[in-house]
Scaffold this motif. Structure first.
Motif, PDB file in Angstrom:
ATOM      1  N   CYS A   1       0.806  -1.236   0.000  1.00 60.22           N
ATOM      2  CA  CYS A   1       0.000   0.000   0.000  1.00 60.22           C
ATOM      3  C   CYS A   1       0.840   1.288   0.000  1.00 60.22           C
TER       4      CYS A   1
ATOM      5  N   TYR B   1      -0.271   4.194   0.324  1.00 54.69           N
ATOM      6  CA  TYR B   1      -0.737   5.119   1.372  1.00 54.69           C
ATOM      7  C   TYR B   1       0.156   4.907   2.590  1.00 54.69           C
TER       8      TYR B   1
ATOM      9  N   GLN C   1     -11.160  -3.115   4.878  1.00 53.24           N
ATOM     10  CA  GLN C   1     -10.648  -2.764   3.550  1.00 53.24           C
ATOM     11  C   GLN C   1      -9.418  -3.576   3.156  1.00 53.24           C
TER      12      GLN C   1
ATOM     13  N   VAL D   1      -3.856  -1.666   6.645  1.00 52.75           N
ATOM     14  CA  VAL D   1      -4.145  -0.639   7.650  1.00 52.75           C
ATOM     15  C   VAL D   1      -3.686  -1.078   9.046  1.00 52.75           C
TER      16      VAL D   1
ATOM     17  N   TRP E   1       0.065  -0.730   9.159  1.00 51.63           N
ATOM     18  CA  TRP E   1       0.348   0.710   9.166  1.00 51.63           C
ATOM     19  C   TRP E   1       0.209   1.259  10.592  1.00 51.63           C
TER      20      TRP E   1
ATOM     21  N   ILE F   1     -15.724  -2.996  -0.756  1.00 49.99           N
ATOM     22  CA  ILE F   1     -14.386  -3.599  -0.844  1.00 49.99           C
ATOM     23  C   ILE F   1     -14.286  -4.939  -0.105  1.00 49.99           C
TER      24      ILE F   1
ATOM     25  N   THR G   1      -0.269  -0.951  -6.052  1.00 46.83           N
ATOM     26  CA  THR G   1      -0.035  -1.256  -4.637  1.00 46.83           C
ATOM     27  C   THR G   1      -1.314  -1.480  -3.830  1.00 46.83           C
TER      28      THR G   1
ATOM     29  N   ASN H   1      -8.459  -2.775  -4.013  1.00 47.44           N
ATOM     30  CA  ASN H   1      -9.266  -1.846  -4.807  1.00 47.44           C
ATOM     31  C   ASN H   1      -9.032  -2.030  -6.303  1.00 47.44           C
TER      32      ASN H   1
HETATM   33  S1  SF4 Z   1      -7.417  -0.293   0.734  1.00 48.22           S
HETATM   34 FE1  SF4 Z   1      -5.606  -0.090  -0.537  1.00 48.22          FE
HETATM   35  S2  SF4 Z   1      -5.061   2.076  -0.432  1.00 48.22           S
HETATM   36 FE2  SF4 Z   1      -6.498   1.673   1.211  1.00 48.22          FE
HETATM   37  S3  SF4 Z   1      -5.181   1.288   2.956  1.00 48.22           S
HETATM   38 FE3  SF4 Z   1      -5.657  -0.693   2.034  1.00 48.22          FE
HETATM   39  S4  SF4 Z   1      -4.006  -1.135   0.567  1.00 48.22           S
HETATM   40 FE4  SF4 Z   1      -3.921   1.024   1.156  1.00 48.22          FE
END
Ligand code: SF4
Lengths: 269, 415
Positions: B92, B94, B131, B135, B138, B329, B359, B363
Motif C-alpha cells: 500500500c 498510502y 478494507q 491498515v 500501518w 471492498i 499497490t 481496490n
Molecule cells: S485499501 Fe488499498 S489504499 Fe487503502 S489502505 Fe488498504 S491497501 Fe492502502
C-alpha cells in the motif's frame, strides 16, 4: 497533374514510419528511421523519402494523420491524430477482411486488438509497463549476447532443444541466459528460449479469435518469431505485406477517410 | 483524436465552503493534540469513527493524509523512506507514503495550513481491516513508534451477504473496544451521544448519496474527479453537523445544475464508470483528458463507498457493524458484480475504466476476471489502465493517454 496522396505518420517510441497511399488506399511510398531525439527531423526525413518513393511531392498531399507515441510532435505536418490502436486496426482490416485478432509487437510496447467483421474494435489490450514481450527485450538479449538480431533468427532455427527462461523480468532473464552460457548450454537452444519467452508473454495477454494477424517492426525483422507464434497458436498466422507499416498505413487510411467523408481536400501542408 | 480541443470542465461553487470546513477540521485536530483535556484517535476510513466521535475523541484519518500526500505529488519521493526500513514498494502506497512522510518530518498539512506542522499526535489508534490488512500493519508501526495503544476490528472478508453471524461478530468486536476507549478518553460511553452521532452519519451519507446520484442526469452535473475532492467531509467529518450542512449546500447547487441542464463536462458524449482508486497525483490531468474527449467519468465505486444506508440511531452499535460490513471492498466478486451492474443501469453507462492500482490489490477489481465477466453479461466495453494511487513511478502517462483515447475511439465506433 499528379493524383492527390494521403499520408500517415507513425511516430513510434523506437522507430518513425511514414506511409503514403493513393486514393484507393494502396501503399505507394514508405520510409522508416530510428525516432532518435529529434522527432521533427526524423518525421521530415521519412516524409520526404516516402513521397519520393511514391513519385510525388508535398503539394500533392491531400491530408495527413499522425499516430504513435510522438503523434502530437508533428504539428508542422498535421494536427490530426489517432491512437496507434485505431491505426493498427484500420491498417490490418484493410489487408484482411473479416473478424481478426491483431498482435502488434513494437519496439517498446505490444498490443492485442480484436476486430469484428466490419473492422470495428471489440477490445484491445496493451502490455503493462514492462519490457517483457516487446522488441526492447530482444534488443537487450541481442546486446548481452553480442549477436545481431538477424543472426539470432538463424541460430534459433538450428536449435535442437529449447532452454526455457523462467522469468518475466528482462534483467532476470538476462541473468538466466548468462547462467546457461556458463553451464555450457548451446547458444542456439538458449536463443530459441529467448524467442519463446518473448512470444509467450504476448500470447498470454488475451485470448485469440480464429484469424490472427501479426504486425509491427519486431514481426517484420524476426521471421523466426512468426514461425514460432504460428506453432504456438497451432495454425498459420497472417502477415500484412509491410508489417512494420500497418500503423502508418492505417493513419493514412484515416486521412483518406477524412477527405472522402467531408469531400474536402484540407491541404494541411 | 485531435489534441487542439481545450478541456471544458465546470467549477463547483461550493468548493470554497468545503475548503473552509476542511480547514476548520484540521485546525481543530491540531488544537486537540495540544490541549491537555482533549484526546486524539486515529481511525481507518471505514473504522468505528462514530464511536470515537461520540466519546469525544478528535479523529484523524491517516488515509486522508496519505491521499493528500498523493494529490500534492509528495508521495513518490517519500515512499523510498519507508522502503529503506523494510516496507516493500509493492505494498500500500498510502502506508509507505505516510510512514515516509513521518520519517522525513514533512506533511502537506504544513503547506496548506500555516501553523500546523504535522498530523496530530494520537492517544490511540483504531483500525478496521474491512478494507485490507495493510491498515493494521500501518497503525501497528505507529503504535510502536509513538508508544500508543492500537486496537481494532478484524473484519470477515469476501462474503456475499451480510448475515447475522457476521453482524454479531463485528458488533461484539466493536463492543470490546469500548473499555479501552473509555480508559483513554476518561469518560464513559453515553449511548444517547452515540445515537446522535450515528444519526448524523446516516444523514451525511444519505445526502452524499443524493449528491452522487445527481450524476444519473444527462448531462451529469459532477464527475468522479469532483467527487474525489468533495468526498472529503464524508470521510473525515462523518457524524458531525458540519458535514451534513455542507452536503445540503452542495446538493442544492447540483440540483440547480440538473434543472439548468449544465454538465460538468461540456457536450457530454460518453458516460464512463470508474472502478478503482483515483491516481491522486494525476486528478487534474485525468479529468482534462476525459473532458477533452467529451467523456464524462461520472460515477465510481470509490466515491460511492461512503454511502452507508445501514446506520440506524435506534440500534447504533449493531447498525455500525452492519454498515462497516456492507462496504463494497470487503464483499465477494459476485456481490460486487451485481452492485456494478445496477450502477451501470442507473447511471446509463457506455464504458468502464478499471484502474489497476499496483499497490492496492483490494481496490483493483480487474485481476480476477471481473471485466470479462461484466462485459459478457452487459455488453458494456471496458478498459484496464495500469497505475497507482500514490506511487507515480507505477504510472505511465503516455500509456494511460493512449489507452483512454483508444477506448473512447472504440466507443465512438460503436455509437
Ligand atoms: S485499501 Fe488499498 S489504499 Fe487503502 S489502505 Fe488498504 S491497501 Fe492502502
Amino acid at each position: 497533374m499528379t493524383e492527390p496522396v494521403y499520408v500517415g505518420l507513425d511516430m513510434g517510441a523506437s522507430r518513425t514510419k511514414v506511409a503514403v497511399i493513393d486514393r484507393h488506399g494502396v501503399l505507394i511510398g514508405h520510409a522508416v528511421k530510428k525516432s532518435g531525439i529529434d522527432f521533427a527531423a526524423t518525421a521530415t526525413f521519412c516524409l520526404d523519402a516516402s513521397l519520393e518513393m511514391a513519385g510525388v511531392n508535398r503539394d500533392d498531399i491531400s491530408d495527413a494523420v499522425a499516430t504513435g507515441y510522438g503523434r502530437n510532435n508533428v504539428a508542422f505536418v498535421t494536427e490530426k491524430s489517432k491512437t496507434e490502436i485505431g491505426c493498427h486496426a484500420k491498417g490490418c482490416h484493410y489487408s484482411f477482411a473479416g473478424e481478426i485478432t491483431i498482435i502488434d509487437i513494437g519496439g517498446q510496447d505490444n498490443k492485442i486488438i480484436k476486430l469484428d467483421a466490419e473492422g470495428r474494435r471489440d477490445s484491445f489490450k496493451m502490455n503493462r509497463k514492462c519490457a517483457a514481450g516487446t522488441g526492447a527485450f530482444l534488443e537487450e538479449m541481442s546486446s548481452r549476447l553480442d549477436i545481431p538480431l538477424d543472426e539470432m533468427n538463424n541460430l534459433a532455427r538450428q536449435a535442437t532443444e529449447m532452454i526455457k527462461l523462467g522469468s518475466y523480468c528482462t534483467v532476470f532473464s538476462a541473468t538466466e541466459v548468462l547462467e546457461n552460457i556458463r553451464h555450457g548450454k548451446p547458444v542456439a537452444d538458449i536463443i530459441k528460449g529467448i524467442f519463446y519467452s518473448m512470444i509467450q508473454r504476448v500470447l498470454e495477454m488475451d485470448s485469440l479469435t480464429e484469424k490472427v494477424v501479426l504486425s509491427g517492426g519486431v514481426v517484420a525483422h524476426n521471421p523466426y518469431l512468426v514461425e514460432m507464434a504460428a506453432e504456438l497458436i497451432g495454425r498459420p498466422v497472417l502477415i500484412p505485406e509491410f508489417p512494420q507499416f500497418t500503423g502508418a498505413h492505417g493513419a493514412a487510411l484515416y486521412a483518406l477517410d477524412a477527405v472522402t467523408n467531408t469531400g474536402e481536400d484540407s491541404k494541411k501542408l | 483524436m485531435a489534441q487542439e480541443k481545450q478541456p471544458q470542465r465546470k467549477k463547483i461553487e461550493a468548493t470554497g465552503q468545503m475548503m473552509k470546513i476542511m480547514s476548520d477540521y484540521f485546525y481543530d485536530l491540531n488544537d486537540a493534540a495540544k490541549a491537555p483535556d482533549r484526546k486524539v484517535a486515529w481511525c481507518t476510513s471505514v473504522g468505528p469513527a462514530e464511536l470515537l466521535r461520540a466519546m469525544g475523541f478528535a479523529v484523524h484519518f491517516p488515509e486522508n493524509h496519505a491521499a493528500m500526500l498523493g494529490a500534492t505529488r509528495m508521495a513518490t519521493e517519500l515512499i523510498p523512506e519507508a522502503t529503506t526500513i523494510g516496507y516493500s514498494p509493492d505494498i500500500c502506497s498510502y502506508l509507505t507514503a505516510d510512514i515516509g512522510a513521518y520519517l522525513k518530518g514533512v506533511s502537506p498539512l504544513a503547506k496548506a495550513y500555516p501553523g500546523i506542522e504535522a498530523p496530530p499526535r494520537p492517544d490511540i489508534l483504531v483500525y478496521n481491516t474491512n478494507q485490507c490488512r495493510d491498515v493494521q500493519d500501518w497503525f501497528s508501526w505507529y503504535a510502536k513508534e509513538l508508544d500508543v495503544p492500537c486496537i481494532g476490528i478484524t473484519s470477515p472478508k469476501n462474503f456475499t451477504n451480510v448475515t447475522d453471524i457476521l453482524i454479531d461478530d463485528v458488533t461484539r468486536q466493536i463492543e470490546a473496544l469500548i473499555p479501552t476507549l473509555e480508559k483513554i478518553s476518561g469518560q464513559p460511553l453515553e449511548l444517547q451521544r452515540l445515537r446522535e452521532t450515528v444519526a448524523l452519519s446516516r444523514e451525511c451519507t444519505e445526502l452524499w448519496r443524493q449528491v452522487l446520484e445527481t450524476a444519473a442526469a444527462s448531462p451529469a452535473p459532477l464527475t468522479f474527479f469532483d467527487g474525489t475532492i468533495h468526498m472529503g467531509p464524508a470521510v473525515v467529518l462523518r457524524g458531525t453537523r458540519q458535514a451534513v450542512d455542507y452536503y445540503q449546500q452542495l446538493l442544492t447547487e447540483l440540483t440547480q445544475r440538473m434543472t439548468d441542464k449544465v454538465g460538468a463536462v461540456d457536450s457530454e458524449k460518453h458516460r464512463i464508470y470508474w472502478e478503482g482508486m483515483p491516481v491522486w497525483g494525476r486528478l487534474r490531468q485525468h479529468s482534462e483528458l476525459f473532458a477533452e474527449l467529451q467523456a464524462s467519468v461520472l460515477v465510481s465505486t470509490y466515491c460511492s463507498s461512503w454511502i452507508f444506508p445501514d446506520f440506524d440511531a435506534k440500534d447504533p452499535i449493531r447498525s455500525m457493524a452492519k454498515a462497516y460490513l456492507g462496504l463494497f471492498i470487503v464483499r465477494s466478486d459476485s456481490y460486487k458484480e451485481e452492485y456494478i451492474k445496477e450502477m451501470l443501469r442507473k447511471f446509463h453507462i457506455d464504458g468502464i475504466i478499471y484502474h489497476d492500482a499496483k499497490t492496492c490489490p483490494c481496490n483493483s477489481n480487474s485481476r480476477y476476471g471481473m471485466p470479462q465477466r461484466l462485459e459478457k453479461e452487459t455488453g458494456i466495453p471496458s478498459q484496464v489502465i495500469s497505475g497507482d494511487l500514490n506511487d507515480l513511478r507505477c504510472v505511465s502517462d503516455e500509456q494511460t493517454r493512449t489507452n483512454v483515447e483508444a477506448f473512447i475511439e472504440q466507443l465512438e465506433e460503436r455509437r
